[in-house]
Design an enzyme around this catalytic site. Structure first.
Site, PDB file in Angstrom:
ATOM      1  N   ASP A   1     -16.431  43.382   1.985  1.00 46.59           N
ATOM      2  CA  ASP A   1     -15.002  43.150   1.690  1.00 46.59           C
ATOM      3  C   ASP A   1     -14.315  43.310   3.051  1.00 46.59           C
ATOM      4  O   ASP A   1     -13.724  44.347   3.341  1.00 46.59           O
ATOM      5  CB  ASP A   1     -14.463  44.133   0.646  1.00 46.59           C
ATOM      6  CG  ASP A   1     -14.628  45.598   1.007  1.00 46.59           C
ATOM      7  OD1 ASP A   1     -15.585  45.949   1.708  1.00 46.59           O
ATOM      8  OD2 ASP A   1     -13.774  46.409   0.597  1.00 46.59           O
TER       9      ASP A   1
ATOM     10  N   HIS B   1     -18.437  54.125   7.827  1.00 44.80           N
ATOM     11  CA  HIS B   1     -19.057  53.925   6.502  1.00 44.80           C
ATOM     12  C   HIS B   1     -20.079  52.773   6.500  1.00 44.80           C
ATOM     13  O   HIS B   1     -21.239  52.949   6.137  1.00 44.80           O
ATOM     14  CB  HIS B   1     -18.006  53.554   5.448  1.00 44.80           C
ATOM     15  CG  HIS B   1     -16.877  54.491   5.268  1.00 44.80           C
ATOM     16  ND1 HIS B   1     -17.009  55.755   4.740  1.00 44.80           N
ATOM     17  CD2 HIS B   1     -15.549  54.339   5.511  1.00 44.80           C
ATOM     18  CE1 HIS B   1     -15.825  56.334   4.659  1.00 44.80           C
ATOM     19  NE2 HIS B   1     -14.914  55.499   5.120  1.00 44.80           N
TER      20      HIS B   1
HETATM   21  O1  RIB Z   1     -14.800  54.151   0.884  1.00 45.58           O
HETATM   22  C1  RIB Z   1     -15.122  53.444   2.039  1.00 45.58           C
HETATM   23  C2  RIB Z   1     -15.468  52.021   1.742  1.00 45.58           C
HETATM   24  O2  RIB Z   1     -14.338  51.361   1.172  1.00 45.58           O
HETATM   25  C3  RIB Z   1     -15.832  51.197   2.964  1.00 45.58           C
HETATM   26  O3  RIB Z   1     -16.831  50.269   2.622  1.00 45.58           O
HETATM   27  C4  RIB Z   1     -14.543  50.494   3.294  1.00 45.58           C
HETATM   28  O4  RIB Z   1     -14.750  49.308   4.033  1.00 45.58           O
HETATM   29  C5  RIB Z   1     -13.973  50.212   1.931  1.00 45.58           C
HETATM   30  O5  RIB Z   1     -14.558  49.053   1.403  1.00 45.58           O
HETATM   31 CA    CA Z   2     -16.352  47.880   3.021  1.00 40.87          CA
END
Ligand code: RIB
Ligand code: CA
Length: 321
Positions: A10, A245
């Site tokens: 995303d 992340h």
């Molecule tokens: O909670 C973190 C996640 O949420 C990551 O993948 C960030 O890009 C959003 O999609």
């Molecule tokens: Ca993400």
């Protein structure tokens, strides 16, 4: 055979970092990028991925449009907090040149199914947004649950609080039903949640190293990432840097050697009987706790090992421009 990876993004800032890491790493071949809703709308996610791939000179990697909303809703609006963290355009409000290419005609769901049949054990699917595309692919062709041998996803929080509610992480909260179906699909899963991603922080000391390379690609990535670091600071998410992340999830998918895992049959809460603040929680599945499992949850890691690997991989890539 080199592992084939598919990213399901995303495309916000850390997804953009995961994309750069994936094209640069010698440990795998990126065969396709799927677009999901989440940090941005699905169309914008595809547009961002196409622009970033063009920036990185990777115009041979196809991008596929995925589902536009969760499996239980009929539309999607980007959360205000996502816009603050990733910028309204998902990439830190940095203006990227629009790509000359368009997304492929084939859907993300069909690409997952095709790749599962073609690459079997050699395929790793890495969702770093909601799991709606994978869930839809499983519904369309349940046989892929026996073919896919590794899904490594960014999402969830087992031992730490969530980032949407006290228990819920953003990616899982977008489509808890899809994530729960994936948890019960039988596909071997690796969960890379906030438990480890919040321990792996990038600061402006690192992005300065990219700036010092003095080229457009490195500077653009530094600008995108600095927006995210500033947002973490201003929104009081973390004053010491931004969480890696999504790139960390790719790194762990390809090299889990410096991670401690707990083996656990997982579920995602989503029933009406669950407390609303509890919906979208990743937790051990009481009904299956004593049964064998092929799901593991990353709960601790050598953060410096992954930070160094991330910086080596991206800096080597950016030096080429
Ligand atoms: O909670 C973190 C996640 O949420 C990551 O993948 C960030 O890009 C959003 O999609
Ligand atoms: Ca993400």
């Amino acid at each position: 055979m080199t592992k084939k990876i598919i990213l399901d993004l995303d495309t916000g800032v850390d997804d953009a970092l995961a994309l750069a890491y994936s094209v640069a790493t010698p440990k795998a071949e990126l065969i396709g990028v799927l677009a999901s809703y989440g940090n941005v709308l699905t169309e914008k996610s595809a547009e961002n991925s196409l622009s970033l791939l063009e920036l990185l000179n990777q115009t041979n990697i196809p991008v596929f449009l995925g589902e536009k909303h969760s499996s239980t809703t009929d539309n999607f609006e980007v959360m205000e907090i996502s816009q603050k963290i990733h910028g309204k355009n998902g990439v830190g409000n940095v203006n990227l040149t629009q790509a000359k290419r368009q997304p492929e005609k084939m859907s993300a769901v069909d690409f997952i199914i095709d790749a599962a049949h073609k690459y079997k054990d050699d395929l790793i699917l890495i969702p770093t947004g909601p799991q709606t595309n994978l869930d839809a692919a499983i519904k369309k062709d349940p046989s892929i649950t026996k073919l896919i041998k590794k899904v490594c996803f960014m999402g969830g929080a087992l031992t730490v609080p969530g980032n949407v509610t006290a228990f819920t992480e953003a990616n899982i909260s977008q489509d808890p039903v899809a994530a729960d179906n994936v948890c019960h699909s039988g596909i071997p899963l690796t969960m890379v949640g906030l438990d480890v991603t919040l321990r792996t922080l990038l600061t402006k000391n690192e992005t300065k190293k990219w700036r010092n390379l003095n080229n457009n690609v490195a500077t653009t990535y530094a600008d995108i990432t600095d927006y995210y670091i500033d947002a973490y600071y201003e929104l009081n998410i973390n004053k010491n840097g931004c969480a890696l992340h999504d790139p960390l999830t790719v790194a762990i998918a390809l090299d889990p050697s410096h991670v401690q895992f707990t083996a656990l049959n997982l579920k995602v809460t989503h029933d009406d009987k669950d407390n609303p603040s509890d919906i979208g929680r990743t937790i051990g599945d009481l009904d299956n706790l004593t049964k064998p499992t092929n799901t593991r949850v990353a709960i601790n890691l050598d953060a410096n090992y992954y930070l160094n690997d991330f910086m080596d991989t991206l800096t080597t890539l950016f030096k080429k421009f």
